[in-house]
Design an enzyme around this catalytic site. Sequence first.
Site, mmCIF file in Angstrom:
data_model
loop_
_atom_site.group_PDB
_atom_site.id
_atom_site.type_symbol
_atom_site.label_atom_id
_atom_site.label_comp_id
_atom_site.label_asym_id
_atom_site.label_seq_id
_atom_site.Cartn_x
_atom_site.Cartn_y
_atom_site.Cartn_z
ATOM 1 N N THR A 15 -9.927 65.646 76.886
ATOM 2 C CA THR A 15 -8.761 66.446 76.523
ATOM 3 C C THR A 15 -7.989 66.920 77.749
ATOM 4 O OG1 THR A 15 -10.018 68.519 76.499
ATOM 5 C CG2 THR A 15 -9.937 67.281 74.450
ATOM 6 N N ASP A 16 -6.762 67.378 77.488
ATOM 7 C CA ASP A 16 -5.949 67.952 78.561
ATOM 8 C C ASP A 16 -6.147 69.471 78.593
ATOM 9 O OD1 ASP A 16 -4.460 68.977 76.425
ATOM 10 O OD2 ASP A 16 -2.837 67.530 76.645
ATOM 11 N N LYS A 17 -5.345 70.177 79.358
ATOM 12 C CA LYS A 17 -5.496 71.630 79.501
ATOM 13 C C LYS A 17 -5.291 72.387 78.190
ATOM 14 C CE LYS A 17 -4.459 72.372 84.343
ATOM 15 N NZ LYS A 17 -3.675 73.159 85.287
ATOM 16 N N MET A 18 -4.604 71.764 77.238
ATOM 17 C CA MET A 18 -4.349 72.416 75.951
ATOM 18 C C MET A 18 -5.436 72.085 74.928
ATOM 19 S SD MET A 18 -0.222 71.772 75.760
ATOM 20 C CE MET A 18 -0.393 70.024 76.078
ATOM 21 N N VAL A 20 -6.047 69.096 73.809
ATOM 22 C CA VAL A 20 -5.585 67.956 73.010
ATOM 23 C C VAL A 20 -6.130 66.666 73.624
ATOM 24 C CG1 VAL A 20 -3.534 66.666 72.259
ATOM 25 C CG2 VAL A 20 -3.489 69.165 72.314
#
Length: 132
Positions: A15-18, A20
């Site tokens: 996932t990314d920082k959010m 997602v």
Amino acid sequence: MKKSIFSFRVRYGETDKMGVVYYGNYAQYLEMGRTEWLRNMGFSYKWMEDNGVMLPVVNLNINFKQSAYYDDELFITTKLKKIPTYKIEFDYVIKNKKGVVLVTAETTLVFMNMETNKLMRAPKYLLEKLEE
């Protein structure tokens, strides 16, 4: 046509920082679906390679509908489009636990002889298994 369903949980590193799922990871998720589809047929990529057949992807098409998030349980349905010839084509649907469609996709792979690096017909053992 024959289909399989495989489930797994999204890992933090995907996932990314959010939180997602990074879009590039979906190609690996589709590979997981194909691998399980083959395993359900009684074969594995490794077994096929050990027997001189490789399956490179020559086409990949992904349609993103909704996001998947860290720790989501995802379900990949992998379905064979038609009886393979020199190529094998799959359709995929990735859903979350609530049944929401997150991704639809399709791939085309070709059968290649590992010794000659040339196209070959689908192996007889696979075609026989599909006739069952």
